[in-house]
Design a protein around this motif. Structure first.
Motif, PDB file in Angstrom:
ATOM      1  N   GLY A   1       0.778  -1.234   0.000  1.00 52.33           N
ATOM      2  CA  GLY A   1       0.000   0.000   0.000  1.00 52.33           C
ATOM      3  C   GLY A   1       0.803   1.273   0.000  1.00 52.33           C
ATOM      4  N   VAL A   2       2.136   1.184  -0.088  1.00 49.05           N
ATOM      5  CA  VAL A   2       3.009   2.361  -0.088  1.00 49.05           C
ATOM      6  C   VAL A   2       3.588   2.559  -1.481  1.00 49.05           C
ATOM      7  CG1 VAL A   2       5.075   3.409   0.905  1.00 49.05           C
ATOM      8  CG2 VAL A   2       3.586   1.989   2.344  1.00 49.05           C
ATOM      9  N   ARG A   3       3.441   3.780  -2.008  1.00 49.85           N
ATOM     10  CA  ARG A   3       3.969   4.098  -3.333  1.00 49.85           C
ATOM     11  C   ARG A   3       5.489   4.222  -3.259  1.00 49.85           C
ATOM     12  NH1 ARG A   3       2.112   6.121  -8.247  1.00 49.85           N
ATOM     13  NH2 ARG A   3       3.465   7.636  -9.300  1.00 49.85           N
ATOM     14  N   CYS A   4       6.183   3.503  -4.143  1.00 45.44           N
ATOM     15  CA  CYS A   4       7.639   3.411  -4.075  1.00 45.44           C
ATOM     16  C   CYS A   4       8.284   3.667  -5.435  1.00 45.44           C
ATOM     17  CB  CYS A   4       8.073   2.024  -3.600  1.00 45.44           C
ATOM     18  SG  CYS A   4       7.506   1.576  -1.955  1.00 45.44           S
ATOM     19  N   ASP A   5       9.537   4.089  -5.402  1.00 41.82           N
ATOM     20  CA  ASP A   5      10.407   4.073  -6.569  1.00 41.82           C
ATOM     21  C   ASP A   5      11.095   2.714  -6.621  1.00 41.82           C
ATOM     22  OD1 ASP A   5      10.261   6.792  -7.724  1.00 41.82           O
ATOM     23  OD2 ASP A   5      11.029   7.404  -5.757  1.00 41.82           O
ATOM     24  N   HIS A   6      11.017   2.071  -7.790  1.00 43.07           N
ATOM     25  CA  HIS A   6      11.604   0.744  -7.987  1.00 43.07           C
ATOM     26  C   HIS A   6      12.918   0.923  -8.743  1.00 43.07           C
ATOM     27  CE1 HIS A   6      11.157  -3.438 -10.107  1.00 43.07           C
ATOM     28  NE2 HIS A   6      12.229  -3.366  -9.352  1.00 43.07           N
ATOM     29  N   LEU A   7      14.036   0.520  -8.109  1.00 38.97           N
ATOM     30  CA  LEU A   7      15.368   0.683  -8.683  1.00 38.97           C
ATOM     31  C   LEU A   7      16.011  -0.677  -8.934  1.00 38.97           C
ATOM     32  CD1 LEU A   7      16.721   3.398  -6.184  1.00 38.97           C
ATOM     33  CD2 LEU A   7      15.316   3.767  -8.234  1.00 38.97           C
ATOM     34  N   LEU A   8      16.842  -0.726  -9.971  1.00 37.72           N
ATOM     35  CA  LEU A   8      17.591  -1.939 -10.297  1.00 37.72           C
ATOM     36  C   LEU A   8      19.066  -1.592 -10.447  1.00 37.72           C
ATOM     37  CD1 LEU A   8      17.937  -4.908 -11.271  1.00 37.72           C
ATOM     38  CD2 LEU A   8      17.408  -4.087 -13.584  1.00 37.72           C
ATOM     39  N   PHE A   9      19.918  -2.375  -9.791  1.00 42.70           N
ATOM     40  CA  PHE A   9      21.361  -2.183  -9.855  1.00 42.70           C
ATOM     41  C   PHE A   9      22.014  -3.511 -10.241  1.00 42.70           C
ATOM     42  CE2 PHE A   9      19.631   0.872  -6.951  1.00 42.70           C
ATOM     43  CZ  PHE A   9      20.331   2.044  -7.193  1.00 42.70           C
ATOM     44  N   ARG A  10      23.117  -3.405 -10.973  1.00 37.10           N
ATOM     45  CA  ARG A  10      23.844  -4.611 -11.378  1.00 37.10           C
ATOM     46  C   ARG A  10      25.304  -4.460 -10.979  1.00 37.10           C
ATOM     47  NH1 ARG A  10      22.291  -7.220 -16.995  1.00 37.10           N
ATOM     48  NH2 ARG A  10      22.134  -9.008 -15.597  1.00 37.10           N
ATOM     49  N   ARG A  11      25.852  -5.560 -10.504  1.00 36.64           N
ATOM     50  CA  ARG A  11      27.286  -5.668 -10.266  1.00 36.64           C
ATOM     51  C   ARG A  11      27.704  -7.050 -10.753  1.00 36.64           C
ATOM     52  NH1 ARG A  11      27.740  -5.653  -3.765  1.00 36.64           N
ATOM     53  NH2 ARG A  11      26.936  -3.570  -4.141  1.00 36.64           N
ATOM     54  N   PRO A  12      28.983  -7.306 -10.957  1.00 39.23           N
ATOM     55  CA  PRO A  12      29.380  -8.606 -11.497  1.00 39.23           C
ATOM     56  C   PRO A  12      28.847  -9.772 -10.672  1.00 39.23           C
ATOM     57  CG  PRO A  12      31.229  -7.081 -11.578  1.00 39.23           C
ATOM     58  CD  PRO A  12      30.137  -6.388 -10.819  1.00 39.23           C
ATOM     59  N   GLY A  13      28.039 -10.616 -11.303  1.00 38.86           N
ATOM     60  CA  GLY A  13      27.510 -11.804 -10.657  1.00 38.86           C
ATOM     61  C   GLY A  13      26.266 -11.603  -9.821  1.00 38.86           C
ATOM     62  N   VAL A  14      25.872 -10.346  -9.573  1.00 35.69           N
ATOM     63  CA  VAL A  14      24.742 -10.081  -8.684  1.00 35.69           C
ATOM     64  C   VAL A  14      23.929  -8.907  -9.207  1.00 35.69           C
ATOM     65  CG1 VAL A  14      24.042  -9.344  -6.367  1.00 35.69           C
ATOM     66  CG2 VAL A  14      25.931 -10.960  -6.632  1.00 35.69           C
ATOM     67  N   ASP A  15      22.610  -9.081  -9.287  1.00 33.89           N
ATOM     68  CA  ASP A  15      21.677  -7.970  -9.490  1.00 33.89           C
ATOM     69  C   ASP A  15      20.972  -7.713  -8.169  1.00 33.89           C
ATOM     70  OD1 ASP A  15      22.378  -8.166 -12.130  1.00 33.89           O
ATOM     71  OD2 ASP A  15      20.402  -8.813 -12.831  1.00 33.89           O
ATOM     72  N   PHE A  16      20.706  -6.438  -7.858  1.00 35.94           N
ATOM     73  CA  PHE A  16      19.850  -6.182  -6.706  1.00 35.94           C
ATOM     74  C   PHE A  16      18.866  -5.071  -7.026  1.00 35.94           C
ATOM     75  CE2 PHE A  16      23.300  -3.200  -5.732  1.00 35.94           C
ATOM     76  CZ  PHE A  16      22.668  -2.107  -5.148  1.00 35.94           C
ATOM     77  N   GLN A  17      17.663  -5.266  -6.496  1.00 36.81           N
ATOM     78  CA  GLN A  17      16.580  -4.313  -6.655  1.00 36.81           C
ATOM     79  C   GLN A  17      16.188  -3.763  -5.290  1.00 36.81           C
ATOM     80  OE1 GLN A  17      13.389  -5.818  -9.492  1.00 36.81           O
ATOM     81  NE2 GLN A  17      14.544  -7.695  -9.111  1.00 36.81           N
ATOM     82  N   VAL A  18      15.710  -2.531  -5.287  1.00 37.39           N
ATOM     83  CA  VAL A  18      15.232  -1.939  -4.049  1.00 37.39           C
ATOM     84  C   VAL A  18      14.038  -1.057  -4.356  1.00 37.39           C
ATOM     85  CG1 VAL A  18      16.930  -0.061  -4.204  1.00 37.39           C
ATOM     86  CG2 VAL A  18      15.864  -0.579  -2.010  1.00 37.39           C
ATOM     87  N   TRP A  19      13.018  -1.160  -3.527  1.00 34.16           N
ATOM     88  CA  TRP A  19      11.811  -0.335  -3.630  1.00 34.16           C
ATOM     89  C   TRP A  19      11.835   0.650  -2.463  1.00 34.16           C
ATOM     90  CZ3 TRP A  19      12.373  -5.152  -5.333  1.00 34.16           C
ATOM     91  CH2 TRP A  19      11.709  -5.566  -6.511  1.00 34.16           C
ATOM     92  N   ILE A  20      11.802   1.951  -2.745  1.00 37.28           N
ATOM     93  CA  ILE A  20      11.973   2.991  -1.730  1.00 37.28           C
ATOM     94  C   ILE A  20      10.757   3.905  -1.731  1.00 37.28           C
ATOM     95  CG2 ILE A  20      13.390   4.954  -1.002  1.00 37.28           C
ATOM     96  CD1 ILE A  20      15.763   3.577  -2.440  1.00 37.28           C
ATOM     97  N   SER A  21      10.199   4.164  -0.543  1.00 35.94           N
ATOM     98  CA  SER A  21       9.049   5.061  -0.419  1.00 35.94           C
ATOM     99  C   SER A  21       9.369   6.404  -1.068  1.00 35.94           C
ATOM    100  CB  SER A  21       8.710   5.291   1.056  1.00 35.94           C
ATOM    101  OG  SER A  21       8.472   4.082   1.727  1.00 35.94           O
ATOM    102  N   ASP A  22       8.414   6.930  -1.851  1.00 40.97           N
ATOM    103  CA  ASP A  22       8.689   8.175  -2.565  1.00 40.97           C
ATOM    104  C   ASP A  22       8.171   9.417  -1.829  1.00 40.97           C
ATOM    105  OD1 ASP A  22       5.967   8.115  -2.939  1.00 40.97           O
ATOM    106  OD2 ASP A  22       6.035   8.115  -5.133  1.00 40.97           O
TER     107      ASP A  22
END
Length: 254
Positions: free
Chosen positions: A175-196
């Motif tokens: 129920g919280v509106r967030c910014d969805h981010l995607l980051f890549r580094r060698p061998g690993v992807d990570f995503q984070v959703w942050i309240s806007d």
């Protein structure tokens, strides 16, 4: 049940958090800049805000994807509550498939308590949160939930070796509106959703092992944020219940 993806576990140790992977079209990837300043700006705003909090509490629901020997994928779940009081106090309680433990750190002593077996281990620890978390991880093999939230250089740790950063768009997490981010580094992807909104809190993480064909992930959904809980110091001091046995920690072999 062993966890087979050591790269994911290393990412968990470094990042403290994780969540469900999102499939992106090659067109979206091709159009986005390698490291979008808009993505890094949102991430920096989050880490700066968390770094400014003197106290906070948060609940985390963690899901670790694993493979059984025949190749079937299973999810392993761990629920945790985390309480932080800066500069140097931390308490977590975790229940789930992997662990049922309480973790106490009061600036002097680190204690791990297993209420199901009625045993605990305690020993002196470094005088800072970052030092205690590193000691728990590197010496005792303990992963503290949401550890990245308390490091003074959280942004630098998250951005280390990042080769791509993108803003995927807006999303709703619990129920919280967030910014969805995607980051890549060698061998690993990570995503984070942050309240806007005015409180840029992390609501969900995903770390995906992109170095293997299975693309296994670890997920952390964060809820019940309290940024001013007013907790007493007694929360971080372990008092052994009657009938509880003291045992030594098993240290990692160098």
């Amino acid at each position: 049940m062993p966890i087979r993806s050591s790269r994911i576990i290393r990412a968990l140790l470094a990042l403290g958090a994780l969540a469900l992977a999102v499939t992106l079209s090659t067109d979206v990837r091709a159009q986005a800049p390698a490291v979008d300043p808009a993505a890094t700006k949102i991430l920096k705003r989050m880490t700066d805000y968390l770094g400014s909090l003197k106290e906070f509490k948060v609940h985390t629901q963690n899901t670790i994807e694993d493979l059984l020997a025949p190749g079937e994928r299973v999810d392993i779940d761990v629920s945790a509550s985390v309480t932080i009081k800066r500069p140097n106090m931390l308490h977590t309680d975790r229940t789930g498939d992997l662990v049922s433990q309480d973790f106490f750190y009061n600036g002097k002593t680190l204690t791990l308590y297993d209420p199901t077996k009625k045993v605990y281990a305690a020993e002196p620890a470094p005088p800072t949160l970052a030092g205690a978390i590193d000691y728990a991880r590197n010496t005792l093999g303990l992963v503290v939930p949401a550890a990245d939230l308390v490091f003074p250089n959280a942004y630098e740790l998250l951005m280390q070796d990042v080769t791509s950063a993108q803003v995927i768009g807006k999303s709703m997490i619990n129920g919280v509106r967030c910014d969805h981010l995607l980051f890549r580094r060698p061998g690993v992807d990570f995503q984070v959703w942050i309240s806007d909104g005015k409180q840029p809190l992390p609501r969900k993480y995903v770390v995906t092992d992109s170095g293997t064909a299975e693309l296994l992930s670890v997920t952390m959904v964060m809820s019940d944020w309290n940024t001013a809980p007013k907790v007493s110091d007694a929360t971080f001091n372990f008092v052994p219940p009657k009938g509880t046995q003291s045992i030594p920690f098993m240290h990692l072999v160098p």
